[in-house]
Design a protein around this motif. Structure first.
Motif, mmCIF file in Angstrom:
data_model
loop_
_atom_site.group_PDB
_atom_site.id
_atom_site.type_symbol
_atom_site.label_atom_id
_atom_site.label_comp_id
_atom_site.label_asym_id
_atom_site.label_seq_id
_atom_site.Cartn_x
_atom_site.Cartn_y
_atom_site.Cartn_z
ATOM 1 N N ILE A 259 43.704 24.332 55.936
ATOM 2 C CA ILE A 259 44.077 25.684 55.547
ATOM 3 C C ILE A 259 43.439 26.666 56.523
ATOM 4 C CG2 ILE A 259 42.120 25.886 53.941
ATOM 5 C CD1 ILE A 259 43.916 27.637 52.169
ATOM 6 N N ARG A 260 44.201 27.654 56.944
ATOM 7 C CA ARG A 260 43.626 28.684 57.805
ATOM 8 C C ARG A 260 42.748 29.634 56.989
ATOM 9 N NH1 ARG A 260 47.667 31.996 61.042
ATOM 10 N NH2 ARG A 260 48.640 32.219 58.987
ATOM 11 N N GLN A 261 41.821 30.271 57.670
ATOM 12 C CA GLN A 261 40.891 31.155 56.973
ATOM 13 C C GLN A 261 41.613 32.284 56.259
ATOM 14 O OE1 GLN A 261 38.157 32.361 60.036
ATOM 15 N NE2 GLN A 261 36.926 30.484 59.871
ATOM 16 N N ILE A 262 42.619 32.851 56.903
ATOM 17 C CA ILE A 262 43.291 34.000 56.292
ATOM 18 C C ILE A 262 44.126 33.579 55.083
ATOM 19 C CG2 ILE A 262 45.459 33.956 57.603
ATOM 20 C CD1 ILE A 262 44.910 37.077 57.934
ATOM 21 N N GLU A 263 44.434 32.276 54.991
ATOM 22 C CA GLU A 263 45.204 31.807 53.856
ATOM 23 C C GLU A 263 44.356 31.634 52.603
ATOM 24 O OE1 GLU A 263 48.721 29.244 56.078
ATOM 25 O OE2 GLU A 263 46.806 28.257 55.615
ATOM 26 N N ARG A 264 43.048 31.800 52.749
ATOM 27 C CA ARG A 264 42.172 31.741 51.575
ATOM 28 C C ARG A 264 42.208 33.043 50.763
ATOM 29 N NH1 ARG A 264 38.475 27.575 51.251
ATOM 30 N NH2 ARG A 264 38.418 26.170 53.049
ATOM 31 N N LEU A 265 42.719 34.104 51.351
ATOM 32 C CA LEU A 265 42.760 35.369 50.625
ATOM 33 C C LEU A 265 44.047 35.483 49.843
ATOM 34 C CD1 LEU A 265 44.843 37.604 52.111
ATOM 35 C CD2 LEU A 265 43.064 37.474 53.843
ATOM 36 N N GLY A 266 43.975 36.304 48.799
ATOM 37 C CA GLY A 266 45.157 36.549 47.999
ATOM 38 C C GLY A 266 45.294 38.031 47.703
ATOM 39 N N ASN A 267 46.456 38.423 47.273
ATOM 40 C CA ASN A 267 46.716 39.822 46.958
ATOM 41 C C ASN A 267 46.802 40.080 45.456
ATOM 42 O OD1 ASN A 267 46.708 40.646 49.616
ATOM 43 N ND2 ASN A 267 48.907 40.263 49.878
ATOM 44 N N ALA A 268 46.394 39.093 44.661
ATOM 45 C CA ALA A 268 46.311 39.281 43.218
ATOM 46 C C ALA A 268 45.325 38.257 42.666
ATOM 47 C CB ALA A 268 47.675 39.134 42.546
ATOM 48 N N TYR A 269 44.560 38.650 41.694
ATOM 49 C CA TYR A 269 43.644 37.695 41.065
ATOM 50 C C TYR A 269 43.441 38.087 39.609
ATOM 51 C CZ TYR A 269 39.469 40.589 40.413
ATOM 52 O OH TYR A 269 38.574 41.529 39.960
ATOM 53 N N PHE A 270 43.001 37.093 38.858
ATOM 54 C CA PHE A 270 42.611 37.322 37.459
ATOM 55 C C PHE A 270 41.488 36.356 37.127
ATOM 56 C CE2 PHE A 270 42.745 35.998 33.008
ATOM 57 C CZ PHE A 270 42.647 37.226 32.359
ATOM 58 N N ALA B 36 24.805 30.951 28.485
ATOM 59 C CA ALA B 36 25.753 29.836 28.565
ATOM 60 C C ALA B 36 27.134 30.468 28.721
ATOM 61 C CB ALA B 36 25.686 28.963 27.317
ATOM 62 N N PHE B 37 27.945 29.962 29.650
ATOM 63 C CA PHE B 37 29.173 30.674 29.998
ATOM 64 C C PHE B 37 30.341 29.710 30.208
ATOM 65 C CE2 PHE B 37 26.696 29.923 33.851
ATOM 66 C CZ PHE B 37 27.598 29.214 34.638
ATOM 67 N N PHE B 38 31.521 30.288 30.129
ATOM 68 C CA PHE B 38 32.767 29.603 30.468
ATOM 69 C C PHE B 38 33.584 30.554 31.322
ATOM 70 C CE2 PHE B 38 37.240 28.630 29.860
ATOM 71 C CZ PHE B 38 37.277 27.266 30.090
ATOM 72 N N ASP B 39 33.877 30.150 32.550
ATOM 73 C CA ASP B 39 34.665 30.952 33.487
ATOM 74 C C ASP B 39 36.060 30.366 33.639
ATOM 75 O OD1 ASP B 39 32.433 32.475 33.919
ATOM 76 O OD2 ASP B 39 31.962 31.649 35.894
ATOM 77 N N ALA B 40 37.014 31.243 33.903
ATOM 78 C CA ALA B 40 38.366 30.804 34.247
ATOM 79 C C ALA B 40 38.983 31.861 35.150
ATOM 80 C CB ALA B 40 39.226 30.596 33.001
ATOM 81 N N GLY B 41 39.692 31.422 36.195
ATOM 82 C CA GLY B 41 40.294 32.396 37.098
ATOM 83 C C GLY B 41 41.169 31.736 38.152
ATOM 84 N N ASN B 42 41.928 32.588 38.860
ATOM 85 C CA ASN B 42 42.768 32.088 39.947
ATOM 86 C C ASN B 42 43.091 33.245 40.877
ATOM 87 O OD1 ASN B 42 44.212 30.347 41.526
ATOM 88 N ND2 ASN B 42 45.624 29.679 39.910
ATOM 89 N N ASN B 43 43.584 32.858 42.049
ATOM 90 C CA ASN B 43 43.894 33.801 43.121
ATOM 91 C C ASN B 43 45.321 33.514 43.574
ATOM 92 O OD1 ASN B 43 43.389 35.819 44.924
ATOM 93 N ND2 ASN B 43 42.209 34.568 46.352
ATOM 94 N N TRP B 44 46.154 34.568 43.685
ATOM 95 C CA TRP B 44 47.567 34.363 44.017
ATOM 96 C C TRP B 44 47.949 35.127 45.282
ATOM 97 C CZ3 TRP B 44 45.849 35.157 39.003
ATOM 98 C CH2 TRP B 44 46.070 34.102 38.098
ATOM 99 N N GLU B 45 49.059 34.714 45.848
ATOM 100 C CA GLU B 45 49.528 35.327 47.095
ATOM 101 C C GLU B 45 49.922 36.781 46.897
ATOM 102 O OE1 GLU B 45 52.964 34.533 50.518
ATOM 103 O OE2 GLU B 45 52.614 33.074 48.908
ATOM 104 N N GLY B 46 50.442 37.118 45.739
ATOM 105 C CA GLY B 46 50.845 38.483 45.466
ATOM 106 C C GLY B 46 50.977 38.714 43.977
ATOM 107 N N PRO B 47 51.119 39.972 43.545
ATOM 108 C CA PRO B 47 51.219 40.272 42.109
ATOM 109 C C PRO B 47 52.387 39.565 41.430
ATOM 110 C CG PRO B 47 50.794 42.262 43.370
ATOM 111 C CD PRO B 47 51.062 41.197 44.376
ATOM 112 N N GLY B 48 53.446 39.303 42.159
ATOM 113 C CA GLY B 48 54.592 38.648 41.553
ATOM 114 C C GLY B 48 54.359 37.189 41.235
ATOM 115 N N HIS B 49 53.327 36.604 41.798
ATOM 116 C CA HIS B 49 53.042 35.191 41.561
ATOM 117 C C HIS B 49 51.988 34.989 40.475
ATOM 118 C CE1 HIS B 49 54.672 35.322 45.679
ATOM 119 N NE2 HIS B 49 55.136 34.094 45.419
ATOM 120 N N LEU B 50 51.483 36.062 39.925
ATOM 121 C CA LEU B 50 50.398 35.962 38.944
ATOM 122 C C LEU B 50 50.844 35.174 37.722
ATOM 123 C CD1 LEU B 50 47.914 38.787 38.154
ATOM 124 C CD2 LEU B 50 48.794 37.398 36.289
#
Length: 815
Positions: free
Chosen positions: A725-736, A754-768
């Motif tokens: 994966i290229r470095q710039i492909e690690r960034l996204g334009n939408a996250y939650f 004590a915690f529970f995390d959940a999240g993801n990173n997407w290419e754009g808002p339309g892919h959220l």
């Protein structure tokens, strides 16, 4: 227990009285010639000289001088008593006798003493469950000092008490005073302790219980029998057990309407060989009471239905007996009377009245047996008698003790003004707000409420004590994606005593060279408008991306005003201008991040924030919601052309605490927390890739514990140093991302979670897609040190290629 030597405290008191009487008789017998010459001095006798006898290690003058009687003076029986008390007070003697020898024609006062031995050393043997040093300090035992029988007795009592608290209630203690060979008058004090077996509750049994099972009653008690898990030790503490009998069990039965419940017997059977014990508890449940009628008397400030609502539970509550909620069969038979819920509801109604200014309102809960039965169950009639009195208003709000901080800074945090109706809730909020400023010693004293006897109105006094706020900091930091770095800074959060913030900081290291100057004024020109400005010049290398570096230089400014009608909400408007340049290293194969031309970024931001958290780092109550929009490029100029929106929300709910009441500062507090974060970027930000979103780890971008830094990408999970994966492909334009947390705040400087995390990173808002989130869970500790905040998290990543644990460490200002 064996005791040898010395005179006990009570024996000494009797001895002193007897000696004083004997001395008085002797003096009276020799004082006849004096009385004949001076009828006004019937009880006086002349002491011509004083002698001491029996003293070995103490000089005669040390004895006679302390007595306080001078040769050639007239003295009464009271003077002799006072002399004896003076001698006893030194702690040097086991026995004291006073007599007068007038055989030579001169009255000689003779003080005969038996000296106490000197303690050479103190030894406590066989003591394992209690610190020997604690015993010696608590009892006041001293070496190379006269032996104090009282101190030894106190040490024995302290040992027994501490062992009892630790589940060792049957210890044996033998006291020995061993003479030191060749040193007359010196002894070694030895306490030989046989702790015996630690009592472990192996079984708890009940007799006479029908409504609750044995397991249910065991669950209501603090005294628990040992179990398979390590924390089920079965330890016995007789104080806890006594509270179980007097409070825990009666409370549990009272919740189910058994108002006549009582414990009729209890037996502790201990095996002396093993320490294993069985607790047998006999109970008399009595009959279960149902509610026949509930009435609120004397309420006019609130609707009766509103007050009754405090006495309703989710299942229909106790008012189901009156036909509200529940099924028909329960309504006919009448609901069980929950005495605990009844009292708790009464307390909530009292708080309701105090929050609406009825400071002097009185609520008397009552219940009485009716003598009637419903479906074979006796019934009771319950209610509240309320005397509302008149509302109390705030007369004055006084700030005391602020020698440096301006009054208006503190008053901005107070939600009660002169003329307002008194409110306990707003008083508590004000107290927490003042404390959260961080300018005063913590914990602050509780607000002082002084009522006017004539009008009933109140003066409220907040007492504060200033503390040093400015600090020079230096040290190392880990975070922000720049690895290990050093920093040097100066921070003053209360400049000129007006809560103005000045921050100077220089970060330096292999991957960073950054200088920042910022200034914030929360009240520009003493108005409700806040303002800030920041100048920065930084050169960054990111250890995640070792193919180049970035340089940024510019400024940001921001202004905030209160949202109309809200004390906790502010609207912000800001502008920033910066120039960013990139340098790709010659050895770099991937130039997707740093092979970009320089660019100017001009942006306007608009945001709104509502904040009610009670602490900036370790909140246990309140909430925070923030929404921010950045407009970049377009009519503002520059190389950017995008809109960036970010949302963040946090809610904290207190669930309990130890060692305090209410919101007492300094107590150990427990809280549940929920965090929600999200962001979306619309438009073209290709010239400014670091404006996009990165996820994973805790040091750079959006945190997700249990995963490597920047490993959560729009293409899925890719290890931090992994290929493909290229470095710039690690960034996204939408996250939650979201976090659920159980937090324990030990002090204002230590927190465990004590915690529970959940999240993801997407290419754009339309892919959220929030149904596809990477998950992590674990434990963490947060500390505030002189070198800045430190965070340590140990988390398990469920959804990476090889699920497993990951350790995260973070230090520095971006905590």
């Amino acid at each position: 227990m064996i005791g040898r030597g010395g005179v006990g405290r009570s024996d000494a008191l009797h001895l002193r009285v007897g000696l004083c009487l004997a001395a008085g008789v002797a003096l009276a017998a020799t004082a006849a010639p004096v009385r004949a010459q001076n009828p006004g001095a019937e009880s006086l006798v002349r002491v011509d000289s004083i002698a001491a006898r029996g003293n070995v290690r103490l000089a005669e003058q040390a004895v006679t001088g302390v007595a306080g009687i001078q040769p050639g003076t007239l003295n009464s029986g009271y003077d002799i008593q006072r002399a004896i008390k003076n001698l006893w007070a030194t702690g040097q003697y086991e026995d004291i006798a006073v007599s007068v020898d007038g055989s030579s024609g001169r009255n000689v006062l003779i003080i005969e003493v038996v000296e106490r031995p000197v303690t050479r050393l103190v030894r406590i043997t066989g003591l394992e469950s209690v610190s020997e040093d604690d015993v010696i300090e608590e009892a006041g035992l001293r070496e190379n000092a006269p032996l104090s029988p009282n101190a030894v007795t106190k040490a024995e009592a302290y040992i027994r008490e501490e062992l009892r608290r630790n589940g060792v209630p049957f210890a044996l203690i033998e006291r020995k005073e061993e003479p030191v060979p060749g040193e007359e008058g010196r002894v070694d004090v030895v306490l030989e302790v046989d702790e015996g077996q630690r009592v472990t509750i192996a079984q708890v049994t009940f007799t006479g219980n029908e409504y609750f099972t044995d397991d249910e009653l065991r669950g209501a008690m603090n005294t628990r029998q040992e179990g398979f898990l390590w924390f089920r030790t079965g330890g016995y503490n007789d104080i806890d057990f006594e509270l179980d009998l007097l409070e825990s069990l009666p409370r549990r039965y009272a919740q189910e309407g058994y108002l006549d419940f009582q414990v009729v017997g209890d037996t502790l059977v201990v095996d002396p060989a093993t320490g294993k014990a069985r607790l047998d508890i006999s109970v008399d449940e009595g009959r279960q009471y149902r509610l026949s009628d509930f009435e609120v008397e004397g309420a006019s400030a609130f609707e009766t239905e509103q007050l009754e609502g405090y006495f309703t539970e989710e299942s229909g509550g106790i008012l189901s007996a009156l036909g509200f909620g529940g099924d028909d069969s329960e309504s006919e038979a009448g609901r069980v009377f929950d005495a605990v819920a009844f009292d708790e509801a009464a307390q909530r109604v009292r708080e309701l009245y105090r929050n609406e200014g009825y400071l002097y309102a009185q609520l008397e809960p009552y219940w009485e047996r009716t003598g009637d039965e419903v479906a074979g169950h006796p019934t009771i009639r319950a209610g509240w008698r309320i005397q509302e009195q008149t509302q109390a208003y705030v007369n004055r709000v006084i700030i005391a003790g602020n020698d440096f901080t301006f009054d208006r800074i503190i008053r901005d945090k107070v939600f009660l003004l002169p003329g307002d109706v008194y409110s306990e809730a707003r008083l508590l909020q004000s107290y927490q707000n003042i404390q959260s400023l961080g300018f005063f010693e913590s914990p602050m004293p509780a607000p002082d409420i002084r009522p006017d006897e004539e009008t009933g109105d109140v003066d409220i006094i907040f007492n504060v004590q200033e503390k040093q706020t400015g600090s020079l900091s230096f040290g190392t930091a880990v975070g922000g994606g720049v690895g290990l770095s050093g920093f040097l800074g100066w921070d003053q959060p209360n400049l000129f005593g007006q809560a103005k913030i000045l921050n100077l900081r220089w970060d330096f290291g292999r991957y960073i060279n950054s200088a920042t100057v910022s200034f914030t004024d929360p009240a520009l020109f003493q108005t409700t408008t806040s303002g800030s400005v920041s100048l920065f010049n930084s050169t960054d290398r990111f250890f995640q991306f070792a193919t180049g570096r970035r340089r940024r230089m510019g400024f940001t400014t921001r202004f905030g005003v209160p949202f109309p009608g809200s004390l906790r909400t502010r609207v912000f408007v800001g502008y920033s201008l910066s120039r960013t340049s990139y340098e790709a290293f010659r050895s770099a194969d991937d130039t997707s991040l740093f092979g970009l031309p320089p660019g100017l970024l001009s942006s306007v931001s608009v945001g709104i924030t509502r904040q009610t958290l009670n602490h900036p780092l370790f909140p246990t109550s309140g909430s925070m919601q923030t929404w921010n929009v950045e407009l970049n490029g377009g009519p503002l100029g520059g190389a950017g052309d995008f809109v960036k929106q970010t949302v963040q929300a946090q809610w904290m709910i207190p669930v309990g605490q130890l060692d305090g009441e209410g919101t007492t500062p300094g107590s150990v507090q427990f809280a549940m927390g929920l965090y929600v974060r999200g962001g979306a970027l619309f438009g073209d930000a290709s010239r400014f890739p670091f404006e996009s979103f990165w996820m994973g780890g805790v040091q750079f971008g959006q945190p997700l514990r249990g995963y490597d830094e920047t490993s959560i990408t729009p293409r899925g999970y890719y290890p931090e140093r992994g290929g493909g994966i290229r470095q710039i492909e690690r960034l996204g334009n939408a996250y939650f991302s979201t976090t659920a947390e159980f937090k324990t705040v030990i002090s204002s400087n230590i927190g465990i979670s004590a915690f529970f995390d959940a999240g993801n990173n997407w290419e754009g808002p339309g892919h959220l897609n929030t149904s596809r989130l990477f998950r992590g869970a674990g434990f963490g500790v947060q500390l505030v040190t002189p070198f800045g905040p430190i965070g340590l998290d140990y988390a398990y990543g469920f959804d990476k290629a090889e699920p497993g644990w990951q350790l995260h460490f973070k230090m520095g200002p971006n905590f």
